[in-house]
Design an enzyme around this catalytic site. Structure first.
Site, short mmCIF file in Angstrom:
data_model
loop_
_atom_site.label_atom_id
_atom_site.label_comp_id
_atom_site.label_asym_id
_atom_site.label_seq_id
_atom_site.Cartn_x
_atom_site.Cartn_y
_atom_site.Cartn_z
N ARG B 76 0.85 -1.19 0.00
CA ARG B 76 0.00 0.00 0.00
C ARG B 76 0.89 1.25 0.00
O ARG B 76 2.09 1.19 0.25
CB ARG B 76 -0.89 0.02 1.24
CG ARG B 76 -0.12 0.11 2.52
CD ARG B 76 -0.96 0.41 3.72
NE ARG B 76 -0.20 0.12 4.93
CZ ARG B 76 0.77 0.88 5.39
NH1 ARG B 76 1.11 1.99 4.76
NH2 ARG B 76 1.46 0.55 6.46
N GLY B 77 0.26 2.42 -0.27
CA GLY B 77 0.99 3.67 -0.16
C GLY B 77 1.15 4.04 1.30
O GLY B 77 0.52 3.44 2.16
N GLY B 78 2.03 5.01 1.55
CA GLY B 78 2.21 5.46 2.92
C GLY B 78 3.38 4.79 3.60
O GLY B 78 4.04 3.94 3.02
N VAL B 80 4.83 3.64 7.72
CA VAL B 80 4.60 2.54 8.64
C VAL B 80 3.33 2.81 9.45
O VAL B 80 2.99 3.95 9.71
CB VAL B 80 5.82 2.37 9.57
CG1 VAL B 80 6.01 3.57 10.45
CG2 VAL B 80 5.70 1.13 10.42
N TYR B 82 0.47 0.84 12.59
CA TYR B 82 0.15 -0.25 13.50
C TYR B 82 -1.35 -0.57 13.38
O TYR B 82 -2.17 0.33 13.23
CB TYR B 82 0.46 0.17 14.94
CG TYR B 82 -0.30 -0.64 15.98
CD1 TYR B 82 0.14 -1.90 16.36
CD2 TYR B 82 -1.47 -0.15 16.54
CE1 TYR B 82 -0.58 -2.65 17.27
CE2 TYR B 82 -2.20 -0.89 17.46
CZ TYR B 82 -1.75 -2.15 17.82
OH TYR B 82 -2.46 -2.90 18.71
N GLY B 145 -4.00 4.30 3.72
CA GLY B 145 -2.93 3.85 2.82
C GLY B 145 -3.57 3.00 1.75
O GLY B 145 -4.34 2.09 2.05
N GLY B 156 -6.69 0.46 2.61
CA GLY B 156 -7.71 1.47 2.87
C GLY B 156 -7.49 2.25 4.13
O GLY B 156 -6.52 2.99 4.22
N ALA B 158 -7.77 2.76 8.60
CA ALA B 158 -7.78 2.19 9.95
C ALA B 158 -8.26 3.29 10.89
O ALA B 158 -7.62 4.32 11.02
CB ALA B 158 -6.39 1.72 10.34
N CYS B 174 3.28 6.68 10.12
CA CYS B 174 3.36 7.38 8.84
C CYS B 174 4.57 8.30 8.77
O CYS B 174 4.61 9.23 7.98
CB CYS B 174 2.10 8.18 8.57
SG CYS B 174 0.68 7.13 8.41
#
Lengths: 397, 220
Positions: B76-78, B80, B82, B145, B156, B158, B174
């Site tokens: 995904r984009g972005g 790190v 959790y 993301g 998607g 969170a 992020c």
């Protein structure tokens, strides 16, 4: 040849970062097969190939950010895959590859030349620019050197390079040139003197150790020693406003605001920027840490606004975070003093009653402009900073 | 008539959810199924996006393993992030050709759907320039993301409902050193079901769905 461009993935998008090539140069790609990946903001997108053929040229490397519609690569629709890929389907070669034009050899070819036949055009360009073609990376079919390769090579090498040269010449970045000018101008302007004071950080170290987990959970960023130092410095600047001043001709300019610049090293140690915490004396440790983290993050991602790096009245540089014990920082003009913070480390020290104890100690180095500030005043300032840090009593950050 | 199938799947492991999305993306590309919105929750996991920097993962793999946190590099984009219990994960598998061919508009619409959902619980939230996600006065409450292949989306959002925020200390979310918060921390006592309902309404509004069918089935 078909150009492959950076696609526009939305109305407001002006550029994209090519994150990954899914095909290597020379590899075959089918129409609509995924060719590369790009990234814009929080979105990763896979981009399919517009045509079938062989990826002949990669013009934008992974990690580069380019404007939309920039040509990122070229696909040779009649090309034959040269990389170790499954054999191309027979129909892919139905269009014959144009044979290279007969070459009239005017100059003896270098012995190691192995890049295949060289076109007269490329040979002439090489001769005109005294280029050793062995140093040019061919991206054409079978690694052949194309006109574009020679042009790219010329653009890359600012000065013609002799084979076996002992140096490599590269222009300085704009930032590097600015830093160079600033440093030299400061040394020419100020009468630099640096004084060192040893500070017992044990109280601060204990306080930080006690609260840091809770701090990280509550605020989402880590607690370092720097906001404590900045807090103490801001307080000492209030007590000794001459260190927060600057010189204008024969006048002393006292600044009513305490705006502390914090030096931020950029990625990999290449470059330095000093964003400013405004009204630092009005912030507590949490506020200072938040400002430091925010400014440092945006400095590293190049998102600072111009006025955020201007107008500081005093600076702090934290070389201790890179392990340095003490150093003699250069004053950030037109300021008159800069506080350098050494590494905090445990050492044995002699305390009251001649006993030896283990303490967390840090050496502060204050560079000051002796034109305006005498040693005694500089040391009073440092003693103030030291006293605040050594008797830190606030449980509230 | 725009139709979306919402699948409320409960707790699903990261790898399993990844495979599930892959399968649905393929079927969506072939036009075999309508748009899908997967709603689920992950066990403790730290994931790193394609452009992420390992420097933003603060804890060593051993420390994370000891704390029972999985680690995945993903597409995904972005940067790190959790995921864990108490979070509402939304993975839309949408074909953007049937909506707008605009990845930025897509991300903005997800943000707006979440902001609309939070509004139902009286939580004022907003976007922040240059920092994708949904933000409140106390920090970031939802992360986004996305991955897109041939205009079909995956991964998607969170949204932190009752997430134990102390888990975020293992990472720099992020790559941003800004605080993270949850709906619970913002004083909201809403149940998971109520939040999922509000999210579905938010998606319906932003993406113009006429009908959202809810099920708890993983596959058709």
């Amino acid at each position: 040849m078909t150009d492959v461009v950076m696609p526009q993935m939305g109305e407001s998008i002006v550029e994209g970062t090519l994150t990954k090539w899914l095909k290597k140069p020379g590899e075959r790609v089918e129409r609509d097969e995924l060719l590369f990946e790009i990234s814009t903001d929080k979105v990763d997108t896979e981009i399919p190939s517009p045509v079938a053929g062989v990826l002949a040229q990669v013009l934008v490397e992974e990690g580069q950010t380019v404007a939309i519609n920039t040509v990122v690569g070229r696909i040779d629709e009649g090309g034959v895959a040269v990389a170790a890929t499954p054999a191309p389907e027979p129909e892919a070669v139905s269009e014959p590859v144009p044979a290279p034009a007969p070459v009239v050899v005017e100059t003896p070819a270098p012995a190691e030349e192995s890049a295949g036949p060289i076109s007269p055009l490329v040979r002439r360009m090489a001769r005109d620019h005294s280029i050793d073609l062995r140093l040019v990376r061919g991206t054409g079919m079978g690694g052949r050197i194309t006109k574009q390769d020679v042009e790219a090579h010329l653009a890359k090498a600012p000065a013609p390079r002799e084979a076996g040269a002992k140096v490599r010449i590269e222009p300085m970045s704009v930032m590097r040139q600015r830093i160079a000018e600033h440093m030299l101008a400061s040394k020419r302007t100020s009468a630099h003197v640096t004084t060192f004071h040893r500070v017992d950080m044990t109280r601060v170290v204990r306080l930080r150790a006690r609260v840091k987990e809770d701090f990280q959970a509550r605020h989402g960023f880590a607690l370092t020693y720097l906001p404590f130092i900045a807090r103490a410095a801001a307080e000492a600047l209030r007590a000794y406003p001459l260190l927060n001043a600057s010189i204008d001709g024969a006048n002393i300019v006292y600044h009513n605001q305490i705006d502390i610049g914090v030096a931020v090293a950029l990625e990999g140690g290449y470059g330095l920027i000093v964003p400013v915490i405004r009204n630092a004396d009005e912030k507590n440790v949490v506020g200072l840490q938040r400002a430091i983290v925010d400014l440092a993050t945006r400095a590293r991602t190049k998102q600072l606004k111009p006025d955020e790096v201007q107008g500081g009245t005093f600076s702090i540089t934290n070389f201790g975070s890179f392990g340095s014990l003490f150093a003699t920082p250069v004053i950030n003009q037109p300021q008159v003093a800069i506080l350098g913070v050494g590494a905090v480390e445990k050492i044995p020290v002699v305390i009251e009653d001649d006993a030896i104890a283990i303490r967390s100690v840090c050496i502060l180095g204050l560079s000051f402009d002796h034109r305006l500030i005498d040693g005694a005043l500089a040391d009073l300032f440092c003693q103030k900073v030291k006293a605040i840090l050594e008797t830190w009593s606030e449980d509230v950050l | 008539m725009r139709k979306c199938e919402l699948r409320d799947l409960g707790r699903v492991g990261y790898a399993e959810a990844f495979e599930l999305q892959r399968g649905l993306v393929d079927r969506r590309k072939r036009g075999e199924i309508p748009d899908q919105l997967l709603i689920l929750e992950h066990p403790h996991v730290v994931t790193l996006g394609r452009n992420g920097s390992l420097a933003n993962v603060l804890a060593s793999p051993e420390v994370m393993a000891r704390a029972g946190i999985e680690f995945h590099q993903t597409d995904r984009g972005g940067d790190v992030t959790y995921h864990g219990p108490g979070q509402v994960i939304g993975y839309p598998i949408f074909d953007l050709r049937e909506w707008k061919r605009d990845v930025v508009a897509y991300v903005r619409a997800i943000e707006q759907a979440i902001i609309g959902a939070l509004e139902e619980f009286g939580i004022p939230a907003r976007r922040e320039q240059g920092a994708t996600g949904v933000w409140t006065d106390r920090g970031k409450v939802a992360a986004i993301g996305v991955h897109i292949s041939r205009w079909v989306t995956s991964h998607g959002l969170a949204l932190n409902l009752t997430t134990d925020l102390s888990y975020f200390r293992y990472i720099v979310p992020c790559g941003l050193t800004k605080p993270v918060t949850s709906m619970r921390e913002l004083g909201c006592q809403a149940s998971r079901g109520e939040v999922v309902g509000a999210l579905a309404r938010g998606f319906g509004r932003e993406f113009g769905f006429d009908e959202i069918l809810t099920s708890t089935e993983k596959a058709l």
